[in-house]
Design a protein around this motif. Structure first.
Motif, short mmCIF file in Angstrom:
data_model
loop_
_atom_site.label_atom_id
_atom_site.label_comp_id
_atom_site.label_asym_id
_atom_site.label_seq_id
_atom_site.Cartn_x
_atom_site.Cartn_y
_atom_site.Cartn_z
N MET A 1 0.86 -1.18 0.20
CA MET A 1 0.03 -0.13 0.15
C MET A 1 0.67 1.16 0.08
SD MET A 1 -3.25 -0.69 2.38
CE MET A 1 -4.17 -1.69 1.81
N ASN A 2 1.24 1.57 -1.16
CA ASN A 2 2.38 2.66 -1.51
C ASN A 2 1.68 3.88 -0.81
OD1 ASN A 2 4.10 0.80 -2.08
ND2 ASN A 2 4.05 1.39 -4.26
N ASN A 3 0.42 4.03 -1.19
CA ASN A 3 -0.07 5.45 -0.75
C ASN A 3 -0.65 5.56 0.59
OD1 ASN A 3 0.62 6.75 -3.13
ND2 ASN A 3 -1.04 5.74 -4.38
N ALA A 4 -0.55 4.67 1.46
CA ALA A 4 -1.16 4.55 2.83
C ALA A 4 0.20 5.17 3.60
CB ALA A 4 -1.27 3.06 3.25
N LEU A 5 0.29 6.63 3.42
CA LEU A 5 1.23 7.32 4.25
C LEU A 5 0.50 8.50 4.87
CD1 LEU A 5 4.11 7.24 1.73
CD2 LEU A 5 3.83 5.64 3.82
N ALA A 6 0.47 8.74 6.04
CA ALA A 6 -0.18 9.68 6.72
C ALA A 6 0.67 11.11 6.67
CB ALA A 6 -0.39 9.57 8.14
N ILE A 7 0.17 12.24 6.37
CA ILE A 7 0.68 13.53 6.41
C ILE A 7 0.03 14.57 7.17
CG2 ILE A 7 1.50 13.18 3.86
CD1 ILE A 7 -0.91 15.14 3.02
N ARG A 8 -1.18 14.20 7.88
CA ARG A 8 -1.76 15.17 8.76
C ARG A 8 -2.65 14.22 9.59
NH1 ARG A 8 -5.90 19.06 9.11
NH2 ARG A 8 -6.60 18.65 7.02
N LEU A 9 -2.90 14.74 10.95
CA LEU A 9 -3.73 14.18 11.88
C LEU A 9 -4.42 15.25 12.56
CD1 LEU A 9 -4.35 11.38 13.04
CD2 LEU A 9 -2.61 11.57 14.51
N SER A 10 -5.84 14.88 12.80
CA SER A 10 -6.69 15.75 13.67
C SER A 10 -7.53 14.96 14.21
CB SER A 10 -7.11 17.06 12.62
OG SER A 10 -8.32 16.21 11.54
N PHE A 11 -8.44 15.58 15.14
CA PHE A 11 -9.44 14.97 16.07
C PHE A 11 -10.44 15.87 16.06
CE2 PHE A 11 -5.43 13.46 17.32
CZ PHE A 11 -5.25 12.20 17.58
N ASP A 12 -11.69 15.34 16.39
CA ASP A 12 -12.88 15.95 17.01
C ASP A 12 -13.36 15.16 18.19
OD1 ASP A 12 -14.69 13.77 15.97
OD2 ASP A 12 -15.10 14.74 14.11
N GLU A 13 -14.43 15.44 18.72
CA GLU A 13 -14.89 14.74 19.88
C GLU A 13 -14.97 13.43 19.71
OE1 GLU A 13 -18.31 16.66 21.65
OE2 GLU A 13 -17.54 18.78 21.53
N GLU A 14 -15.23 12.82 18.53
CA GLU A 14 -15.59 11.33 18.40
C GLU A 14 -14.80 10.70 17.48
OE1 GLU A 14 -19.71 10.90 17.41
OE2 GLU A 14 -20.37 12.13 19.16
N ASN A 15 -13.85 11.36 16.72
CA ASN A 15 -12.96 10.52 15.93
C ASN A 15 -11.78 11.18 15.61
OD1 ASN A 15 -15.18 9.21 14.31
ND2 ASN A 15 -15.87 11.19 14.18
N MET A 16 -10.94 10.43 15.30
CA MET A 16 -9.63 10.72 14.69
C MET A 16 -9.55 10.71 13.18
SD MET A 16 -5.87 8.59 15.32
CE MET A 16 -6.54 7.21 14.64
N TRP A 17 -8.99 11.64 12.62
CA TRP A 17 -8.71 11.97 11.18
C TRP A 17 -7.48 11.85 10.52
CZ3 TRP A 17 -13.65 11.77 9.07
CH2 TRP A 17 -14.80 12.23 9.51
N VAL A 18 -7.08 10.90 9.74
CA VAL A 18 -6.02 10.56 9.35
C VAL A 18 -6.03 11.26 7.67
CG1 VAL A 18 -4.18 8.97 9.01
CG2 VAL A 18 -5.88 8.70 11.17
N HIS A 19 -5.25 12.13 7.51
CA HIS A 19 -5.11 12.56 6.11
C HIS A 19 -4.01 11.65 5.55
CE1 HIS A 19 -8.05 15.71 7.35
NE2 HIS A 19 -7.18 15.63 8.51
N LEU A 20 -4.22 11.40 4.24
CA LEU A 20 -3.28 10.21 3.71
C LEU A 20 -2.56 11.27 2.53
CD1 LEU A 20 -4.91 7.03 3.40
CD2 LEU A 20 -3.36 7.96 5.13
N VAL A 21 -1.49 10.83 2.04
CA VAL A 21 -0.60 11.71 0.98
C VAL A 21 -1.50 11.42 -0.30
CG1 VAL A 21 0.73 9.60 0.52
CG2 VAL A 21 1.64 11.84 -0.03
N ASP A 22 -2.06 10.37 -0.55
CA ASP A 22 -3.01 10.45 -1.83
C ASP A 22 -4.18 11.07 -1.82
OD1 ASP A 22 -4.60 8.81 -0.27
OD2 ASP A 22 -4.46 6.88 -1.51
N GLY A 23 -4.80 11.77 -0.67
CA GLY A 23 -5.74 12.79 -0.82
C GLY A 23 -6.87 12.10 0.02
#
Length: 88
Positions: A1-23
């Motif tokens: 999974m070449n594009n399974a690379l995280a570039i940013r991480l954020s949170f809200d009250e219920e979730n973790m949001w993992v932003h990947l290099v492929d969009g």
């Protein structure tokens, strides 16, 4: 999974949001990871990317998460179901 690379991480009250290099952006319920769910905002913010974005690591929380495993739907398996149920 070449594009399974995280570039940013954020949170809200219920979730973790993992932003990947492929969009893509993964929304992961915090209930999947009780250590993160029970952590303070400051503790959640003290993460590093490991393996050039292949993993997420919180030293203070003793938490390591593989981005590839998130894509496969994995959750924390180091806590018992009873601990997870009482975590929220």
């Amino acid at each position: 999974m070449n594009n399974a690379l995280a570039i940013r991480l954020s949170f809200d009250e219920e979730n973790m949001w993992v932003h990947l290099v492929d969009g893509r952006t993964l929304g992961i319920p915090l209930s999947f990871f009780p250590r993160l769910q029970n952590a303070t905002v400051e503790q959640r913010a003290r993460y590093i990317f490991s393996g050039n974005g292949q993993g997420l690591h919180w030293d203070d929380l003793n938490e390591d998460i593989s981005v590839e495993h998130l894509l496969m739907g994995y959750r924390d398996t180091t806590v018992t179901k009873r601990q997870a149920a009482t975590a929220g």
